[in-house]
Design a protein around this motif. Sequence first.
Motif, mmCIF file in Angstrom:
data_model
loop_
_atom_site.group_PDB
_atom_site.id
_atom_site.type_symbol
_atom_site.label_atom_id
_atom_site.label_comp_id
_atom_site.label_asym_id
_atom_site.label_seq_id
_atom_site.Cartn_x
_atom_site.Cartn_y
_atom_site.Cartn_z
ATOM 1 N N GLU A 50 0.827 -1.203 0.000
ATOM 2 C CA GLU A 50 0.000 0.000 0.000
ATOM 3 C C GLU A 50 0.864 1.257 0.000
ATOM 4 O O GLU A 50 0.542 2.239 -0.687
ATOM 5 C CB GLU A 50 -0.916 -0.007 1.216
ATOM 6 C CG GLU A 50 -2.034 -1.038 1.141
ATOM 7 C CD GLU A 50 -2.856 -1.091 2.424
ATOM 8 O OE1 GLU A 50 -2.581 -0.252 3.310
ATOM 9 O OE2 GLU A 50 -3.740 -1.938 2.521
ATOM 10 N N MET A 51 1.950 1.239 0.762
ATOM 11 C CA MET A 51 2.838 2.399 0.792
ATOM 12 C C MET A 51 3.467 2.652 -0.571
ATOM 13 O O MET A 51 3.514 3.791 -1.047
ATOM 14 C CB MET A 51 3.926 2.194 1.843
ATOM 15 C CG MET A 51 3.462 2.335 3.275
ATOM 16 S SD MET A 51 4.819 2.079 4.434
ATOM 17 C CE MET A 51 3.976 2.329 5.993
ATOM 18 N N LEU A 52 3.960 1.589 -1.195
ATOM 19 C CA LEU A 52 4.587 1.759 -2.505
ATOM 20 C C LEU A 52 3.577 2.218 -3.546
ATOM 21 O O LEU A 52 3.895 3.044 -4.414
ATOM 22 C CB LEU A 52 5.252 0.441 -2.942
ATOM 23 C CG LEU A 52 6.473 0.014 -2.109
ATOM 24 C CD1 LEU A 52 7.013 -1.317 -2.606
ATOM 25 C CD2 LEU A 52 7.564 1.070 -2.181
ATOM 26 N N ALA A 53 2.351 1.690 -3.475
ATOM 27 C CA ALA A 53 1.313 2.117 -4.417
ATOM 28 C C ALA A 53 0.974 3.590 -4.210
ATOM 29 O O ALA A 53 0.794 4.348 -5.172
ATOM 30 C CB ALA A 53 0.062 1.249 -4.256
ATOM 31 N N LEU A 54 0.900 4.016 -2.940
ATOM 32 C CA LEU A 54 0.591 5.414 -2.651
ATOM 33 C C LEU A 54 1.752 6.319 -3.061
ATOM 34 O O LEU A 54 1.528 7.430 -3.561
ATOM 35 C CB LEU A 54 0.296 5.579 -1.155
ATOM 36 C CG LEU A 54 -0.256 6.930 -0.707
ATOM 37 C CD1 LEU A 54 -1.512 7.277 -1.482
ATOM 38 C CD2 LEU A 54 -0.547 6.919 0.788
ATOM 39 N N ALA A 55 2.987 5.849 -2.862
ATOM 40 C CA ALA A 55 4.147 6.633 -3.313
ATOM 41 C C ALA A 55 4.122 6.816 -4.821
ATOM 42 O O ALA A 55 4.391 7.907 -5.343
ATOM 43 C CB ALA A 55 5.439 5.939 -2.871
ATOM 44 N N ASP A 56 3.788 5.745 -5.528
ATOM 45 C CA ASP A 56 3.688 5.831 -6.989
ATOM 46 C C ASP A 56 2.570 6.793 -7.398
ATOM 47 O O ASP A 56 2.689 7.538 -8.369
ATOM 48 C CB ASP A 56 3.434 4.437 -7.552
ATOM 49 C CG ASP A 56 3.538 4.405 -9.063
ATOM 50 O OD1 ASP A 56 4.601 4.772 -9.593
ATOM 51 O OD2 ASP A 56 2.546 4.017 -9.728
ATOM 52 N N GLU A 57 1.472 6.785 -6.644
ATOM 53 C CA GLU A 57 0.360 7.685 -6.951
ATOM 54 C C GLU A 57 0.772 9.142 -6.801
ATOM 55 O O GLU A 57 0.419 9.989 -7.646
ATOM 56 C CB GLU A 57 -0.804 7.369 -6.011
ATOM 57 C CG GLU A 57 -2.036 8.234 -6.234
ATOM 58 C CD GLU A 57 -3.169 7.891 -5.288
ATOM 59 O OE1 GLU A 57 -3.957 8.798 -4.957
ATOM 60 O OE2 GLU A 57 -3.254 6.719 -4.860
ATOM 61 N N TYR A 58 1.526 9.459 -5.760
ATOM 62 C CA TYR A 58 1.953 10.847 -5.569
ATOM 63 C C TYR A 58 3.016 11.254 -6.589
ATOM 64 O O TYR A 58 3.084 12.424 -6.981
ATOM 65 C CB TYR A 58 2.459 11.058 -4.142
ATOM 66 C CG TYR A 58 1.325 11.372 -3.204
ATOM 67 C CD1 TYR A 58 0.831 12.665 -3.092
ATOM 68 C CD2 TYR A 58 0.704 10.372 -2.464
ATOM 69 C CE1 TYR A 58 -0.231 12.960 -2.264
ATOM 70 C CE2 TYR A 58 -0.364 10.659 -1.633
ATOM 71 C CZ TYR A 58 -0.826 11.949 -1.540
ATOM 72 O OH TYR A 58 -1.884 12.240 -0.729
ATOM 73 N N GLU A 59 3.816 10.313 -7.039
ATOM 74 C CA GLU A 59 4.743 10.629 -8.122
ATOM 75 C C GLU A 59 3.978 10.986 -9.391
ATOM 76 O O GLU A 59 4.310 11.939 -10.094
ATOM 77 C CB GLU A 59 5.672 9.439 -8.378
ATOM 78 C CG GLU A 59 6.709 9.716 -9.451
ATOM 79 C CD GLU A 59 7.599 8.520 -9.741
ATOM 80 O OE1 GLU A 59 8.449 8.615 -10.631
ATOM 81 O OE2 GLU A 59 7.414 7.475 -9.066
#
Length: 1511
Positions: free
Chosen positions: A674-683
């Motif tokens: 979930e963290m990596l997916a959210l990081a990708d979303e903010y990128e």
Amino acid sequence: MEAPTLRKAGSKQEEAFGVQPRRVADLGTVPSLRRSNSSLRKVRRSQNLFGNSEKQENLSSWIPDNIKKKECMYFVESSKLSDAGKVVCECGYTRQQHLEEATRPHAWQGKDWDPKKHVQEMPTDAFGDIVFTGLGQKVGKYVRLSQDTPPSVIYHLMTQYWGLDVPNLLISVTGGAKDFNMKPRLKSVFRRGLVKVAQTTGAWIITGGSHTGVMKQVGEAVRDFTLSSSHNEGEVVTVGVATWGTVHNREDLIHPSGGFPAEYVMDEEGQGHLTCLDSNHSHFILVDDGTHGRYGVEIPLRTRLEKFISEQTKERGGVAIKIPIVCVVLEGGPGTLHTIYNAITNGTPCVVVEGSGRVADVIAQVAGLPISEITISRIQQKLSVFFQEVFETLTESRIAEWTKKIQDIVRRRQLLTIFREGKDGQQDVDVAILQALLKASRSHDHFGHENWDHQLKLAVAWNRVDIARSEIFTDERQWKPSELHPVMTAALISNKPEFVKLFLENGVRLKEFVTWDTLLYLYQNLDPSCLFHSKLQKVLAEEPERPVSAPPAPRVQMHHVAQVLRELLGDFTQPLYPRPRTGDRPRLLLPVPNIKLNVQGVSLRSLYKRSPGHVAFTMDPVRDLLIWAIIQNRRELAEIIWAQSQDCIAAALACSKILKELSKEEEDTDSLEEMLALADEYEHRAIGVFTECHRKDEDRAQKLLTRVSEAWGKTTCLQLALEAKDMKFVSHGGVQAFLTKVWWGQLCVDNGLWRVIACMLAFPLLYTGLISFRERRLQAGPGLPRVRAFFNAPVVIFHLNILSYFAFLCLFAYVLMVDFQPTPSCCEYLIYFWLFSLVCEELRQLFYDPDEFGLMKMALLYFSDFWNKLDIGAILLFIAGLTCRLIPALLYPGRIILSLDFIMFCLRLMHIFTISKTLGPKIIIVKRMMKDVFFFLFLLAVWVVSFGVAKQAILIHNESRVDWIFRGVVYQSYLTIFGQMPAYIDGVNFSLDQCSPNGTDPYKPKCPESDAVRHEPAFPEWLTVILLCLYLLFTNILLLNLLIAMFNYTFQQVQEHTDQIWKFQRHDLIEEYQGRPPAPPPFILLSHLHLFIKRVVLKIPARRRKQLKSKLEKNEEAALLSWEIYLKESYLQNQQYQQKQRPEQKIQDIGNKVSTMVDLLEMESLKRSGSMEQRLASLEEQVAQMSRALHWVMKALRDGGFGSEEGIPAPAPQKASEGQDLEPDGRQEEEDVGDTHHVNARHLLYPNSHVTRFPVPNEKVPWETAFLIYDPPFYTDDRKDRGLVDPVGNALEPLSGISYNAVDGPIDRRSFHGVYVVQDGLPLNPMGRTGLRGRGSLGCFGPNHTLQPVITRWRRNQDGAICRKSIKKMLEVLVVKHSLSEHWALPGGSREPGEILPRKLKQVLRREFWSSFQNLLTQGTEDSRGGCGCQARDQEGAEGGADPAVYRGYVDDPRNTDNAWIETVAISIHFSDQSDMDLKRLNSVVDRRIPLYANHKTILQKVATLYGAFY
């Protein structure tokens, strides 16, 4: 089996378990908080600190010590037999079911069975987990306990040992205990709504727990929800409170040490008059009184438990609310009516479902009528319709009791809600339940702002934003942003993004909301399951202990948070929150009003303080809130806050960096993903906004990349993206265009490379215009600036260094191969000088610190680069080779070392090639494949070593030479993979000439095992051949093909992202050469010398190149950020539009519209049918009335006369349906207009006693109305606390000496209402029947006179001006609060004989004011006795003014009886000057919503009218 709700009579608080409000790390408790599954699991793991076995062991030891059951200790044979025809005890159990001592001869022998004496408590033997056989593996909890168990013990069991979260709402479902039929649609609506309200609000549902009637309906609703919902939607807590003695197959539940689990069999066919437990309930409380087969035992305990739970406080996020309770009624009989009556009397809102039958329908039919029309005859008619089976058995007194209770229920309309499916806009039961609670909260509990604030807190606790939008945020109430700050804090901590969005829509500004204290409070209430919380605790653990003399400070401070954030963002950023100096307390400039909310014993008021003269503690409060949401991985919350941010690109990249750093330490796989997916979303968000900016203006977009962001630690967007390894962002066309622009320096990017190389080799070509520059002054200016600009361009510096490096390698190779003399030659000395210049450049890169990171940080950054490590390794190896070379004895080893070093210097060329768009990506692929080879070698080594050792051991005996062992084991085995077979492994080419028999020849291998006589090999040739074949099979075919497959996978995987990786790594090379001196080695020493003089000798500080980091002016930065915000809004709108255009979203929207249309059509049809029913009912009544009129006319004509006009029936008025529900607003009075009879004096339960009044409906109150069955009980309290009271008892002799309607000694028995009737020696209440004879708890028969002083003054603001509302002045009134009541009251009442001041007023006033008030009251009393009708006087001065009585007469008091009642005189005492007496207790504004007693409200309204004040 119908369960009542809360009784007003309070139960004693138990000492053993004083239940405090428990902090719950979820309001998580609310499954719709929408926390990630992994975090929910972690919370549960943190709450359940021990395994199941240890948990069961603790439960097994705790329950017997605290939970008891009841057993009959004396067998007394009953006259009745059991269903099986067996002899039973009076308790209902057979002789065999009793304990052994119960059947022995007893001291009680021959005495009647008494449950108080003959039933004793002992440790319970039935508790644990319950599983219903044949119905899946759903595990519930159960316990058998005594009916005398304290509710606090049960609550402790449920929350601590059963692990239930404290509820946000308590739903008590009551109704028919027998099965009944409901319309399919109503049943569906009820089930869906009930479970929805429980699931969304985190409520507990409490029922009777059996598999019949309304309990079965609730169980089936929970079952349907469980089957249709996903696993992460949470469990609906359904608590069944049943009687132990009526449970069928309860023997299966008896396990003295606890059943884990106990298997329960539902046998409805064989249950007889008992009942089975409902399998869909999650928890069971089985109440035991020691009897068998007696229903209703659980009702008192259930009532006490519900009352206790509703008195608990649930705190979450700084907002504390008492757990609200609501009673939901389906069908039901007399017991249900009693339950509703008790609930309404105790202030519990009730939701009655119309259409469910019997009592529910009777109440629903008359709920909309005025009280005067709810008559005995009407109730009798309704009972004949809905109770056809038992109507004939109902007595007249029973019907009168029902009428009285229904009148009292309907009178409290604000607590009664009728749910009519499809009518009045009602569609969902859940909305009706929550609206009922909000409607009830608008009554006496709160008023003014507190009323709305309380409702909003309820909505936030329930997580029902739809209710808040429709019921709270309306035109009726205008919210100030500061009033929403506390609930905003609660919504943030509870992770309720919809409410945060709602508050932002209604005026909350994050820049005003986020203060230093608020932010600190938020971090102190971090989710304990989040990784940031544990990192923060580690920082706190490392904090040095404070000295004892130092003032105490909160454990978590913002500089602790800043320390953890810097670890996540990187050391290249400055701390976001600096460590405060001693005595320095950052404050926010923005003032926020006081808020009355209790938080863990501390007021939230301290969070919002005015601090004029102080600057804000931070430059961007939105950033602080965004970080707080991101570190807890709260996606929806962070999305809402990010949309409010200014520096949105930097914020998105910083969020990506924080999340990626946290994911490296996250152990839970789901949270990590979930963290990596959210990081990708903010990128992607950063890319989206930057794309909009770059599309509008490239130059301004590039300024955003290099602008120093003060809010994010004085870093830049580009630096954040690089540190976060956001390759997609860095590979964006706009970023790459900027890097290309930096790469070419002041040259135009369209210059051909051949032109650059030509000018490098022959710089006079610069004067010919072969090279074009971006700036016109360079293009047309003099030659020297052009030369300087050309040679300072990174692209030129790079190619000059390439030429220099190639020259260095050629010279190095020439010396190694041609000119390596014992004494160094000139060429070799030139290499030494050249290498020295390279060493100086590496030292410059290591120590040059323009950003002031510090030596440690620069060293970490330097050694984090692989190519720098390679450079250091090559230089150190060169120094080692040079040292050996200068020693004559080690000349040759030195040459070998230098030769190896040449290989390392050649490998350095690969870094140079990374700038190439063709070679760069291929080098990346080679680096990735090197990792594959490294891991492949581990697999290969297993086969090589295993085969080599086996071959060597089989062929060679005792080889002692280490080098030949290595050759045989590793070297030959490795070469075999590539086809070089051992010559003698199969014995065919065996020759003694090719080997050494004893291993003495150093140039030959030792001979294999052989026959010395026949000179033939003696080893098993077949075995070595088989081993060789297997070895080649696995290595050549399997492992080598595996390596090829790994290479292929790596190539395909990297090839997709090679361009991104190359563009990302291209920045490092550009940055390196952008800051590199222009001269190539060895001429770079001149630049180093110049740098040394500037930095060390002249001490000129280093300056960062402006191209990669620039600080803008304030005006320019503000304009740039405003432009970025504008384009961010454009990006968000575009995203919303694209979301709506997606096929999945369109299909969902169409589905929602179709569902809405279907619901509207069904509603329309129901409304039409309901309207038709109303019209038909009205028509039937009109026709019946007309038929009676015609019958009278015909009779009159037949008698030959016109008849009397008195008997002509009037036509029935056209009126609405009886079932129409009147929805009062918050200002509606408790009693109906026209309900003139006393109400409080007819409450069925007489206060502070167990006496029940005879029910008196409204129509039977006047003494003139015949009421033949009226037989009230006689009650007179023996008041030993009062000296002067009338005699006790109903004997007439002691009462014969009382003189009524006159002054009887010290007692005035005259009434303000004239002469009252005395019947049978007792006076009659002038207002009518009350249902009780005697004087009750009053002091004397007849009127009991009291005095009610109304002490007021004008309400003034801080400057002394009188406050106004609706043009009228505002009054303040002195009121006192009763200790055992939620109501306030005027400080009056009864007086001691001969005294003027009432006792309550004496308690309020200081003694020095008694004489002044006594004079004022005496004056007002005399005026009232004299009947003076003078107007209000407004006296000025210190004494204040006393006006004649504003009211005198009867008081509707619960203590009144048929023969004793209270009359009062209300006197107004008004202090008009603010310098009057120090009445600090006058703190309540005169308002109709003050929770006063009803008769006191009337007096207060008269006072407000007297002075023309607001009411």
